[in-house]
Write an enzyme that holds these catalytic residues in place. Structure first.
Site, mmCIF file in Angstrom:
data_model
loop_
_atom_site.group_PDB
_atom_site.id
_atom_site.type_symbol
_atom_site.label_atom_id
_atom_site.label_comp_id
_atom_site.label_asym_id
_atom_site.label_seq_id
_atom_site.Cartn_x
_atom_site.Cartn_y
_atom_site.Cartn_z
ATOM 1 N N LYS A 63 0.832 -1.217 0.000
ATOM 2 C CA LYS A 63 0.000 0.000 0.000
ATOM 3 C C LYS A 63 0.864 1.263 0.000
ATOM 4 O O LYS A 63 0.652 2.167 -0.802
ATOM 5 C CB LYS A 63 -0.921 0.019 1.239
ATOM 6 N N ARG B 233 -10.034 0.210 9.240
ATOM 7 C CA ARG B 233 -9.535 -1.137 9.539
ATOM 8 C C ARG B 233 -10.665 -2.089 9.876
ATOM 9 O O ARG B 233 -10.459 -3.293 9.959
ATOM 10 C CB ARG B 233 -8.592 -1.094 10.724
ATOM 11 N N ARG C 112 11.266 -5.982 4.428
ATOM 12 C CA ARG C 112 11.150 -4.637 4.980
ATOM 13 C C ARG C 112 11.766 -4.582 6.378
ATOM 14 O O ARG C 112 12.345 -3.582 6.771
ATOM 15 C CB ARG C 112 9.665 -4.231 5.040
ATOM 16 N N ARG D 278 10.559 -1.257 12.324
ATOM 17 C CA ARG D 278 9.209 -1.349 12.898
ATOM 18 C C ARG D 278 9.108 -2.579 13.786
ATOM 19 O O ARG D 278 9.439 -3.689 13.373
ATOM 20 C CB ARG D 278 8.156 -1.406 11.782
ATOM 21 N N ARG E 176 -1.242 -10.450 12.809
ATOM 22 C CA ARG E 176 -1.633 -9.274 12.012
ATOM 23 C C ARG E 176 -2.493 -9.697 10.833
ATOM 24 O O ARG E 176 -3.465 -9.045 10.472
ATOM 25 C CB ARG E 176 -0.394 -8.537 11.505
HETATM 26 N N1 LIG Z 1 5.218 -5.068 -5.942
HETATM 27 C C1 LIG Z 1 6.236 -5.256 -5.070
HETATM 28 N N2 LIG Z 1 7.187 -6.162 -5.347
HETATM 29 C C2 LIG Z 1 8.202 -6.370 -4.489
HETATM 30 N N3 LIG Z 1 8.343 -5.722 -3.314
HETATM 31 C C3 LIG Z 1 7.416 -4.810 -2.999
HETATM 32 C C4 LIG Z 1 6.320 -4.522 -3.839
HETATM 33 N N4 LIG Z 1 5.559 -3.553 -3.234
HETATM 34 C C5 LIG Z 1 6.156 -3.277 -2.073
HETATM 35 N N5 LIG Z 1 7.280 -4.010 -1.919
HETATM 36 C C6 LIG Z 1 8.161 -4.006 -0.758
HETATM 37 C C7 LIG Z 1 8.426 -2.659 -0.139
HETATM 38 C C8 LIG Z 1 8.452 -2.974 1.355
HETATM 39 O O1 LIG Z 1 9.769 -3.362 1.733
HETATM 40 C C9 LIG Z 1 7.549 -4.160 1.512
HETATM 41 C C10 LIG Z 1 6.139 -3.797 2.003
HETATM 42 O O2 LIG Z 1 5.611 -2.756 1.214
HETATM 43 P P1 LIG Z 1 4.765 -1.558 1.862
HETATM 44 O O3 LIG Z 1 4.473 -0.632 0.735
HETATM 45 O O4 LIG Z 1 5.479 -1.030 3.045
HETATM 46 O O5 LIG Z 1 3.448 -2.371 2.301
HETATM 47 P P2 LIG Z 1 2.207 -1.912 3.223
HETATM 48 O O6 LIG Z 1 2.210 -0.419 3.284
HETATM 49 O O7 LIG Z 1 1.008 -2.458 2.507
HETATM 50 O O8 LIG Z 1 2.402 -2.586 4.543
HETATM 51 O O9 LIG Z 1 7.486 -4.790 0.239
HETATM 52 MG MG LIG Z 2 2.126 0.922 5.017
#
Ligand SMILES: Nc1ncnc2c1ncn2[C@H]1C[C@H](O)[C@@H](COP(=O)(O)OP(=O)(O)O)O1
Ligand SMILES: [Mg+2]
Length: 214
Positions: A41, A117, A152, A158, A169
Site C-alpha cells: 500500500k 480497519r 522490509r 518497525r 496481524r
Molecule cells: N510489488 C512489489 N514487489 C516487491 N516488493 C514490494 C512490492 N511492493 C512493495 N514491496 C516491498 C516494499 C516494502 O519493503 C515491503 C512492504 O511494502 P509496503 O508498501 O510497506 O506495504 P504496506 O504499506 O502495505 O504494509 O514490500
Molecule cells: Mg504501510
C-alpha cells in the site's frame, strides 16, 4: 441543505464556514487504499502522489506526528498510548478530518491508507466525512506479504515487522478489514488490484483504476 451554491463556494474558497468546507470534503476524490500488511500500500501510495498529486494520509503517521507535536491532543494521546490503551476511534477520525480539511482547497484527491480497519470505522467515516469514490484493494497472497515484510524488517525498524507477529496481524486483517472490502464491493466501489507483480507492474493496474475516476 442546498444552501451551498457555487457562488458562495467560490467566495469561501480561501476558508469558509464549517458547512461549506464539509461540503467540499464530501465532493473531493477520496480513495481508500486497503490491503494486508506488506501488500504494498505504502509503495503504491508514494507513486500515486508522484503522478497524480494526491494527498496521502496514513492514520499511523498522523498519530505519531500528533504526539511529537506536543499539542494538547498529542499529550492526551501520548498518555493513552503509554498506558497501553487504544486510542478512541472518534479521536483518530477527528484527526483524519482535520488533516483533510487543512488540505481540502489544494488537494487533487485524498489517499487514505490504514483506515478503515474495520466496518465500524468505515461507517463512522461516511457519517462524519464522506463516502469514498474508490476503494483500491491491493491484493497479495499471504506468502507474498510475508516475504515482503521480512524484507522490509531488515531496514524498517518497525517493531511489528516480525515473523511471529505476522500471523496475528494477518488474522486481524482478514477478520476485521475484509468485511470493509465486502461492504464497498456491494456498492460497486472496489477495484481489486493483483499485487503479485513488481511495483511497476502493480502501479500500471493502479493507474488504470485511478484513470477511470472522473
Ligand atoms: N510489488 C512489489 N514487489 C516487491 N516488493 C514490494 C512490492 N511492493 C512493495 N514491496 C516491498 C516494499 C516494502 O519493503 C515491503 C512492504 O511494502 P509496503 O508498501 O510497506 O506495504 P504496506 O504499506 O502495505 O504494509 O514490500
Ligand atoms: Mg504501510
Amino acid at each position: 441543505m442546498g444552501c451551498g451554491n457555487s457562488k458562495s463556494a467560490a467566495i469561501s474558497s480561501a476558508g469558509g464556514s464549517d458547512s461549506v468546507r464539509d461540503n467540499k470534503l464530501k465532493k473531493s476524490k477520496i480513495v481508500f487504499v486497503v490491503g494486508g500488511p506488506g501488500s504494498g500500500k505504502g509503495t503504491q501510495c508514494e507513486r500515486i502522489v508522484g503522478k497524480y498529486g494526491f494527498t496521502h494520509l496514513s492514520t499511523g503517521d498522523l498519530l505519531r506526528a500528533e504526539v511529537t507535536s506536543g499539542t494538547e491532543r498529542g499529550q492526551r494521546l501520548n498518555a493513552i498510548m503509554s498506558r497501553g490503551e487504544l486510542v478512541p476511534m472518534e479521536t483518530v477520525l477527528q484527526m483524519l478530518k482535520d488533516a483533510m480539511l487543512f488540505k481540502v482547497d489544494s488537494a487533487k484527491g485524498f489517499l487514505i491508507d490504514g483506515y478503515p480497519r474495520e466496518l465500524s470505522q468505515a461507517e463512522a467515516f461516511e457519517k462524519k466525512i464522506a463516502i469514498p469514490k474508490l476503494v483500491l484493494y491491493i491484493n497479495a497472497s499471504s506468502e507474498t506479504m510475508m516475504e515482503r515484510l521480512m524484507n522490509r524488517a531488515k531496514t524498517s525498524g518497525r517493531a511489528d515487522d516480525k515473523a511471529e507477529t505476522f500471523k496475528a496481524r494477518l488474522q486481524t486483517y482478514y477478520e476485521a478489514t475484509e468485511p470493509v472490502v465486502q461492504r464497498y464491493d456491494s456498492k460497486g466501489l472496489v477495484k481489486k488490484i493483483s499485487a503479485e507483480g513488481t511495483a511497476d507492474e502493480v502501479f500500471k493496474l493502479v493507474c488504470e483504476a485511478l484513470d477511470s475516476l472522473k
